[in-house]
Scaffold this motif. Structure first.
Motif, PDB file in Angstrom:
ATOM      1  N   TRP A 185      29.265  30.290  -7.450  1.00 29.17           N
ATOM      2  CA  TRP A 185      29.790  29.812  -8.743  1.00 29.17           C
ATOM      3  C   TRP A 185      31.304  29.957  -8.763  1.00 29.17           C
ATOM      4  CZ3 TRP A 185      26.722  28.592 -13.302  1.00 29.17           C
ATOM      5  CH2 TRP A 185      27.491  28.323 -14.438  1.00 29.17           C
ATOM      6  N   ASP A 186      31.797  31.108  -8.318  1.00 30.69           N
ATOM      7  CA  ASP A 186      33.242  31.374  -8.334  1.00 30.69           C
ATOM      8  C   ASP A 186      34.012  30.428  -7.417  1.00 30.69           C
ATOM      9  OD1 ASP A 186      32.832  33.363 -10.199  1.00 30.69           O
ATOM     10  OD2 ASP A 186      32.966  35.006  -8.743  1.00 30.69           O
ATOM     11  N   LYS A 187      33.373  29.943  -6.342  1.00 26.49           N
ATOM     12  CA  LYS A 187      34.032  28.977  -5.466  1.00 26.49           C
ATOM     13  C   LYS A 187      34.212  27.634  -6.182  1.00 26.49           C
ATOM     14  CE  LYS A 187      32.149  30.946  -1.218  1.00 26.49           C
ATOM     15  NZ  LYS A 187      31.163  30.761  -0.148  1.00 26.49           N
ATOM     16  N   ILE A 188      33.239  27.281  -7.012  1.00 28.42           N
ATOM     17  CA  ILE A 188      33.285  26.015  -7.733  1.00 28.42           C
ATOM     18  C   ILE A 188      34.154  26.132  -8.987  1.00 28.42           C
ATOM     19  CG2 ILE A 188      31.884  24.335  -9.004  1.00 28.42           C
ATOM     20  CD1 ILE A 188      29.594  25.046  -7.102  1.00 28.42           C
ATOM     21  N   ASP A 189      34.210  27.309  -9.553  1.00 29.18           N
ATOM     22  CA  ASP A 189      34.946  27.560 -10.804  1.00 29.18           C
ATOM     23  C   ASP A 189      36.068  28.568 -10.545  1.00 29.18           C
ATOM     24  OD1 ASP A 189      35.594  27.624 -13.541  1.00 29.18           O
ATOM     25  OD2 ASP A 189      34.056  29.135 -13.977  1.00 29.18           O
ATOM     26  N   PRO A 190      37.067  28.180  -9.730  1.00 24.80           N
ATOM     27  CA  PRO A 190      38.101  29.141  -9.336  1.00 24.80           C
ATOM     28  C   PRO A 190      38.950  29.653 -10.505  1.00 24.80           C
ATOM     29  CG  PRO A 190      38.701  26.939  -8.623  1.00 24.80           C
ATOM     30  CD  PRO A 190      37.306  26.855  -9.171  1.00 24.80           C
ATOM     31  N   LEU A 191      39.037  28.879 -11.594  1.00 28.87           N
ATOM     32  CA  LEU A 191      39.796  29.326 -12.769  1.00 28.87           C
ATOM     33  C   LEU A 191      38.967  30.231 -13.668  1.00 28.87           C
ATOM     34  CD1 LEU A 191      41.672  26.002 -13.613  1.00 28.87           C
ATOM     35  CD2 LEU A 191      42.478  27.956 -12.257  1.00 28.87           C
ATOM     36  N   GLN A 192      37.711  30.428 -13.276  1.00 27.91           N
ATOM     37  CA  GLN A 192      36.784  31.319 -13.978  1.00 27.91           C
ATOM     38  C   GLN A 192      36.635  30.970 -15.453  1.00 27.91           C
ATOM     39  OE1 GLN A 192      37.792  35.377 -13.014  1.00 27.91           O
ATOM     40  NE2 GLN A 192      37.169  35.105 -10.902  1.00 27.91           N
ATOM     41  N   SER A 193      36.408  29.668 -15.707  1.00 22.67           N
ATOM     42  CA  SER A 193      36.148  29.236 -17.082  1.00 22.67           C
ATOM     43  C   SER A 193      34.777  29.720 -17.542  1.00 22.67           C
ATOM     44  CB  SER A 193      36.209  27.711 -17.188  1.00 22.67           C
ATOM     45  OG  SER A 193      35.095  27.119 -16.528  1.00 22.67           O
ATOM     46  N   GLY A 194      33.890  29.954 -16.565  1.00 25.03           N
ATOM     47  CA  GLY A 194      32.547  30.417 -16.896  1.00 25.03           C
ATOM     48  C   GLY A 194      31.576  29.283 -17.170  1.00 25.03           C
ATOM     49  N   PHE A 195      32.047  28.029 -17.066  1.00 22.54           N
ATOM     50  CA  PHE A 195      31.204  26.871 -17.354  1.00 22.54           C
ATOM     51  C   PHE A 195      31.239  25.886 -16.201  1.00 22.54           C
ATOM     52  CE2 PHE A 195      32.311  28.497 -21.508  1.00 22.54           C
ATOM     53  CZ  PHE A 195      31.103  28.427 -22.190  1.00 22.54           C
ATOM     54  N   LEU A 196      30.116  25.186 -16.011  1.00 25.62           N
ATOM     55  CA  LEU A 196      30.056  24.090 -15.048  1.00 25.62           C
ATOM     56  C   LEU A 196      29.529  22.851 -15.752  1.00 25.62           C
ATOM     57  CD1 LEU A 196      28.472  25.743 -11.867  1.00 25.62           C
ATOM     58  CD2 LEU A 196      30.892  25.451 -12.406  1.00 25.62           C
ATOM     59  N   ASP A 197      30.133  21.693 -15.460  1.00 24.86           N
ATOM     60  CA  ASP A 197      29.590  20.436 -15.954  1.00 24.86           C
ATOM     61  C   ASP A 197      28.523  19.958 -14.965  1.00 24.86           C
ATOM     62  OD1 ASP A 197      31.029  19.485 -13.787  1.00 24.86           O
ATOM     63  OD2 ASP A 197      32.567  18.519 -15.000  1.00 24.86           O
ATOM     64  N   LYS A 198      27.929  18.802 -15.244  1.00 21.42           N
ATOM     65  CA  LYS A 198      26.837  18.320 -14.397  1.00 21.42           C
ATOM     66  C   LYS A 198      27.234  18.152 -12.927  1.00 21.42           C
ATOM     67  CE  LYS A 198      23.312  15.909 -17.028  1.00 21.42           C
ATOM     68  NZ  LYS A 198      22.730  14.583 -17.316  1.00 21.42           N
ATOM     69  N   PRO A 199      28.368  17.486 -12.632  1.00 24.32           N
ATOM     70  CA  PRO A 199      28.707  17.324 -11.207  1.00 24.32           C
ATOM     71  C   PRO A 199      28.910  18.665 -10.488  1.00 24.32           C
ATOM     72  CG  PRO A 199      29.979  15.796 -12.551  1.00 24.32           C
ATOM     73  CD  PRO A 199      29.274  16.721 -13.490  1.00 24.32           C
ATOM     74  N   LYS A 200      29.518  19.617 -11.176  1.00 18.14           N
ATOM     75  CA  LYS A 200      29.742  20.920 -10.546  1.00 18.14           C
ATOM     76  C   LYS A 200      28.432  21.701 -10.413  1.00 18.14           C
ATOM     77  CE  LYS A 200      34.616  21.412 -11.565  1.00 18.14           C
ATOM     78  NZ  LYS A 200      35.640  22.173 -12.252  1.00 18.14           N
ATOM     79  N   LEU A 201      27.530  21.544 -11.377  1.00 14.35           N
ATOM     80  CA  LEU A 201      26.225  22.195 -11.276  1.00 14.35           C
ATOM     81  C   LEU A 201      25.439  21.612 -10.103  1.00 14.35           C
ATOM     82  CD1 LEU A 201      24.127  24.176 -12.320  1.00 14.35           C
ATOM     83  CD2 LEU A 201      23.340  22.392 -13.891  1.00 14.35           C
ATOM     84  N   ARG A 202      25.519  20.302  -9.933  1.00 16.59           N
ATOM     85  CA  ARG A 202      24.847  19.658  -8.791  1.00 16.59           C
ATOM     86  C   ARG A 202      25.425  20.199  -7.477  1.00 16.59           C
ATOM     87  NH1 ARG A 202      22.022  14.757  -8.022  1.00 16.59           N
ATOM     88  NH2 ARG A 202      22.395  14.177 -10.177  1.00 16.59           N
ATOM     89  N   LEU A 203      26.750  20.373  -7.435  1.00 16.77           N
ATOM     90  CA  LEU A 203      27.396  20.926  -6.249  1.00 16.77           C
ATOM     91  C   LEU A 203      26.945  22.365  -6.002  1.00 16.77           C
ATOM     92  CD1 LEU A 203      29.431  20.738  -3.930  1.00 16.77           C
ATOM     93  CD2 LEU A 203      31.230  21.357  -5.571  1.00 16.77           C
ATOM     94  N   LEU A 204      26.830  23.172  -7.055  1.00 14.64           N
ATOM     95  CA  LEU A 204      26.351  24.545  -6.918  1.00 14.64           C
ATOM     96  C   LEU A 204      24.953  24.570  -6.304  1.00 14.64           C
ATOM     97  CD1 LEU A 204      26.600  27.623  -7.440  1.00 14.64           C
ATOM     98  CD2 LEU A 204      25.603  27.192  -9.702  1.00 14.64           C
ATOM     99  N   LEU A 205      24.080  23.724  -6.806  1.00 12.95           N
ATOM    100  CA  LEU A 205      22.718  23.678  -6.272  1.00 12.95           C
ATOM    101  C   LEU A 205      22.718  23.263  -4.802  1.00 12.95           C
ATOM    102  CD1 LEU A 205      20.887  22.103  -9.322  1.00 12.95           C
ATOM    103  CD2 LEU A 205      20.779  24.485  -8.559  1.00 12.95           C
ATOM    104  N   LYS A 206      23.611  22.343  -4.443  1.00 14.17           N
ATOM    105  CA  LYS A 206      23.710  21.932  -3.041  1.00 14.17           C
ATOM    106  C   LYS A 206      24.204  23.098  -2.186  1.00 14.17           C
ATOM    107  CE  LYS A 206      25.790  18.654   0.114  1.00 14.17           C
ATOM    108  NZ  LYS A 206      26.664  17.510   0.290  1.00 14.17           N
ATOM    109  N   MET A 207      25.186  23.832  -2.688  1.00 12.53           N
ATOM    110  CA  MET A 207      25.720  24.967  -1.932  1.00 12.53           C
ATOM    111  C   MET A 207      24.659  26.052  -1.757  1.00 12.53           C
ATOM    112  SD  MET A 207      29.520  25.111  -3.604  1.00 12.53           S
ATOM    113  CE  MET A 207      30.105  26.543  -2.709  1.00 12.53           C
ATOM    114  N   LEU A 208      23.843  26.261  -2.763  1.00 10.72           N
ATOM    115  CA  LEU A 208      22.825  27.312  -2.698  1.00 10.72           C
ATOM    116  C   LEU A 208      21.654  26.935  -1.805  1.00 10.72           C
ATOM    117  CD1 LEU A 208      22.777  28.399  -6.446  1.00 10.72           C
ATOM    118  CD2 LEU A 208      23.701  29.711  -4.524  1.00 10.72           C
ATOM    119  N   SER A 209      21.278  25.655  -1.815  1.00 16.61           N
ATOM    120  CA  SER A 209      20.080  25.247  -1.080  1.00 16.61           C
ATOM    121  C   SER A 209      20.381  24.527   0.226  1.00 16.61           C
ATOM    122  CB  SER A 209      19.227  24.326  -1.955  1.00 16.61           C
ATOM    123  OG  SER A 209      19.875  23.075  -2.140  1.00 16.61           O
ATOM    124  N   GLY A 210      21.615  24.040   0.370  1.00 16.42           N
ATOM    125  CA  GLY A 210      21.954  23.280   1.561  1.00 16.42           C
ATOM    126  C   GLY A 210      21.591  21.815   1.448  1.00 16.42           C
TER     127      GLY A 210
END
Length: 159
Positions: free
Chosen positions: A103-128
């Motif tokens: 999460w911190d890699k995707i949200d480097p400014l540490q807003s604490g929130f992810l929009d849909k594209p960033k959430l999709r990216l997080l899921l890709k990073m977690l699952s490959g």
């Protein structure tokens, strides 16, 4: 004894031992390496792996060859007094840590929130793998039922 299982690699990156950390000394002594009484076990193991400790046995095989030929079977960790089994809570702690790191890699400014594209990216990073569109949209609907705006954001706690 901070690690349950260790992988010790010999020169060249080949396996010299893999198994319970509490049995590594037992294995190497069974292969002819003498362990001094007052040596720190971790230091002694590093000396064996680096070649500073010589094998007293007549067999001059390399550490990886000794391991490959070995029929060494350590006592199962669950049979060792004071050892405990990995629990659901351990899984949860590790999984939360992995999610937090990604999460911190995707949200480097540490807003604490992810929009849909960033959430999709997080899921890709977690699952490959990139999540299927239908499955991803279904998950989004479960997180935010009735939100048709498509402008939602998810925070760590919600996720």
């Amino acid at each position: 004894s901070l690690f349950d299982t260790v992988l010790l690699l010999a020169k060249g990156g080949r396996t010299a031992y893999i198994g319970p950390s509490l049995h590594a000394m037992e294995y190497f002594t069974s292969q002819g390496f003498a362990a001094p009484q007052n040596d720190n076990p971790a230091d002694w193991l590093m000396d064996v792996i680096s070649g500073d400790v010589k094998n007293n046995a007549e067999n001059n095989a390399s550490l990886p060859d000794l391991w490959t030929a070995s029929d060494f079977e350590a006592m199962p960790l669950e049979d060792i007094e004071g050892n405990r089994r990995w629990s659901f809570i351990d899984d949860k702690i590790v999984l939360e840590g992995i999610i937090e790191d990604e999460w911190d890699k995707i949200d480097p400014l540490q807003s604490g929130f992810l929009d849909k594209p960033k959430l999709r990216l997080l899921l890709k990073m977690l699952s490959g793998k990139t999540p299927r569109h239908e499955a991803f949209e279904d998950m989004c609907q479960q997180l935010f039922p009735g939100d048709d705006t498509g402008k939602w954001r998810v925070n760590k706690r919600q996720f």
